[in-house]
Scaffold this motif. Structure first.
Motif, mmCIF file in Angstrom:
data_model
loop_
_atom_site.group_PDB
_atom_site.id
_atom_site.type_symbol
_atom_site.label_atom_id
_atom_site.label_comp_id
_atom_site.label_asym_id
_atom_site.label_seq_id
_atom_site.Cartn_x
_atom_site.Cartn_y
_atom_site.Cartn_z
ATOM 1 N N LEU A 282 4.730 -11.582 -21.298
ATOM 2 C CA LEU A 282 4.730 -10.490 -22.262
ATOM 3 C C LEU A 282 4.932 -11.035 -23.673
ATOM 4 C CD1 LEU A 282 4.730 -7.323 -22.433
ATOM 5 C CD2 LEU A 282 7.235 -7.483 -22.439
ATOM 6 N N PRO A 283 4.073 -10.676 -24.635
ATOM 7 C CA PRO A 283 4.287 -11.133 -26.021
ATOM 8 C C PRO A 283 5.678 -10.755 -26.518
ATOM 9 C CG PRO A 283 2.114 -10.158 -25.793
ATOM 10 C CD PRO A 283 2.822 -9.896 -24.505
ATOM 11 N N ALA A 320 6.241 -6.049 -16.360
ATOM 12 C CA ALA A 320 6.343 -5.198 -17.542
ATOM 13 C C ALA A 320 5.236 -4.162 -17.492
ATOM 14 C CB ALA A 320 6.232 -6.039 -18.815
ATOM 15 N N LEU A 321 5.488 -3.010 -18.118
ATOM 16 C CA LEU A 321 4.503 -1.938 -18.204
ATOM 17 C C LEU A 321 4.232 -1.643 -19.672
ATOM 18 C CD1 LEU A 321 2.778 0.342 -16.952
ATOM 19 C CD2 LEU A 321 4.818 1.803 -17.088
ATOM 20 N N GLN A 345 -9.447 -7.199 -28.499
ATOM 21 C CA GLN A 345 -9.522 -7.778 -29.840
ATOM 22 C C GLN A 345 -8.396 -7.262 -30.729
ATOM 23 O OE1 GLN A 345 -13.436 -6.780 -31.243
ATOM 24 N NE2 GLN A 345 -14.469 -8.260 -29.920
ATOM 25 N N GLN A 346 -8.123 -5.981 -30.643
ATOM 26 C CA GLN A 346 -7.074 -5.394 -31.471
ATOM 27 C C GLN A 346 -5.700 -5.926 -31.085
ATOM 28 O OE1 GLN A 346 -6.951 -1.125 -31.342
ATOM 29 N NE2 GLN A 346 -5.366 -0.956 -32.910
ATOM 30 N N VAL A 347 -5.413 -5.965 -29.798
ATOM 31 C CA VAL A 347 -4.108 -6.452 -29.345
ATOM 32 C C VAL A 347 -3.935 -7.928 -29.721
ATOM 33 C CG1 VAL A 347 -2.690 -6.936 -27.304
ATOM 34 C CG2 VAL A 347 -3.862 -4.735 -27.517
ATOM 35 N N GLU A 348 -4.999 -8.699 -29.695
ATOM 36 C CA GLU A 348 -4.900 -10.101 -30.111
ATOM 37 C C GLU A 348 -4.647 -10.211 -31.615
ATOM 38 O OE1 GLU A 348 -8.276 -12.294 -28.659
ATOM 39 O OE2 GLU A 348 -7.298 -12.617 -26.718
ATOM 40 N N GLY A 352 -1.438 -12.000 -31.184
ATOM 41 C CA GLY A 352 -1.869 -13.377 -31.033
ATOM 42 C C GLY A 352 -2.948 -13.551 -29.971
ATOM 43 N N ARG A 353 -3.704 -14.639 -30.120
ATOM 44 C CA ARG A 353 -4.811 -14.922 -29.205
ATOM 45 C C ARG A 353 -4.294 -15.045 -27.768
ATOM 46 N NH1 ARG A 353 -9.883 -16.514 -29.953
ATOM 47 N NH2 ARG A 353 -9.511 -16.792 -32.191
#
Length: 423
Positions: A282-283, A320-321, A345-348, A352-353
């Motif tokens: 999870l980021p 995680a949810l 693309q948006q979440v990156e 982050g990539r």
């Protein structure tokens, strides 16, 4: 003793039943689905608790708070505020009294935005200084209110459009300013929470205090007709019962289908993508109980949160949810694969990539009838609680499109039924 049929087992219908039961009235509740809750439901999927769309509870709600046991719900709190993405990074917009350090740190280097938020401060202070009242009379659009307050376009189209677009499921800022004031006040005064075991615990708790024998599940109502002084309620299965009064407590469209006198206004829709992720992957920003908001308008995600970071019970151990939430998707112009690709693309860009490399899609909820639209003309066309002698209305289309509005409408309908019975 007069008998009342309550059609619809959402929050409005349950609140109505609760009030009638408290005063010893006779009632039967008809619910079409397999459980109560209406649009507030939680499903268990592979050990994850999936609310039907992204929903939260505000502890400042007065009417709903009178019916609920917060301790039994084990409410879990979001951080008061949001992280707003402006195309370059996130700005922390935090409650200055609850998270002063975060509020100060988030606005360092953004004096213009700090000034705009100060202009909105009096609206929030209304809720801090006194109990949150229900929304007042229609007063024009939120956009008009923001212009009167001299809120800059960057703040209006960033934080306000993104955050409150998620609240009202409408990014237009045409939502009536009375609703905006009400919600601003509620966010300022109380906590933003979810029950530990999901939003479905709210209607479940209300129903637990009612006699189960009076709640008929899987009993869709096909028609309601008048016969003399009585009202005949006929289910889809063909059985018919006579009642002295009827409360139409389904959603706006369901009530309109049973009685054309109920106006059907436009709906606001939403789509929620529920993603599972190993906790280890999870980021880092998503490990906090925080709401992340798109302030660019580029989408497709309007707001996102890791629900298991708010309440660990939402996900199995080690998992995680994450919920990614979209507002008013034009499905005629979008394919699911294209939408998911843009979402990645948006979440990156946000985290982050490779941020979603280990994520797995659990379910997608497309909810076309999520909230009644609340533009000023919509509020002027709201129906009254009583349609005629013996037929009453409840639901968030009668008051305001919130959990508190739904509960308040049910309590009002019960009071109207009781008043008519004793007059």
């Amino acid at each position: 003793m007069p008998r009342t049929a309550i059609i619809g087992g959402g929050l409005a219908g349950l609140a109505c039943a609760h009030a009638l039961e408290r005063h010893g009235a006779e009632w039967t509740l008809f619910e079409a689905s397999d459980a109560v809750g209406g649009r507030v439901r939680t499903d268990l999927v592979e050990g994850f608790r999936l609310d039907r769309g992204f929903q939260v509870y505000l502890t400042a709600y007065r009417s709903a708070g009178e019916l609920l046991d917060f301790q039994a719900l084990r409410l879990r709190e979001f951080r008061a505020g949001a992280e707003v993405f402006d195309g370059r990074g996130f700005t922390s917009v935090a409650h200055p009294l609850r998270h002063p350090a975060d509020a100060l740190r988030g606005l360092v280097g953004k004096p213009a935005m700090a000034l705009d938020l100060a202009r909105l401060g009096p609206l929030a202070l209304e809720g801090i200084r006194r109990p949150v009242a229900e929304p007042g009379l229609p007063e024009g659009s939120t956009a008009e209110l923001l212009r009167r307050l001299d809120v800059r376009a960057a703040t209006r189209d960033g934080f306000v459009r993104g955050f409150f677009g998620g609240v009202f499921l409408d990014r237009s800022l045409e939502t009536d300013a009375s609703q905006f004031r009400f919600v601003m006040s509620a966010f300022a005064r109380g906590e933003t929470c979810v029950p530990a075991l999901g939003m479905g615990e709210i209607p479940r708790q209300i129903a637990a205090g009612l006699p189960s024998g009076r709640i008929r599940l899987r009993a869709p109502v096909a028609s309601v007709r008048r016969q003399g002084r009585m009202h005949l309620v006929r289910t889809a299965a063909g059985d018919e019962q006579a009642f002295d009064s009827v409360v139409l407590a389904g959603d706006m469209s369901a009530s309109h289908a049973l009685d054309r006198r109920v106006p059907e206004r436009p709906w606001c829709s939403t789509t929620t993508f529920h993603w599972a992720c190993p906790l280890a992957g999870l980021p880092t920003p998503l490990r906090a109980p925080v709401l992340f908001v798109d302030g660019t308008g580029e989408g497709p995600v309007n707001h996102a949160a890791c629900l298991s970071s708010v309440s660990p019970e939402y996900a199995p151990p080690g998992q995680a949810l994450v919920m990614l939430n979209l507002v008013d998707v034009d499905w005629s112009a979008e394919s699911m694969s294209g939408l998911v690709a843009r979402m990645v693309q948006q979440v990156e860009r946000w985290f982050g990539r490779g941020a979603m490399r280990h994520w797995r899609l659990l379910r997608t909820d497309r909810i076309l009838r999520a909230l009644p639209r609340q533009h000023t003309p919509d509020l002027h066309s709201r129906p009254s609680t009583q349609l005629d002698d013996g037929v009453y209305l409840a639901g968030d289309h009668v008051t305001d499109a919130s959990i508190d509005g739904a509960v308040r409408s049910g309590l009002r309908a019960a009071e109207a039924v009781r008043s008519a019975a004793t007059s």
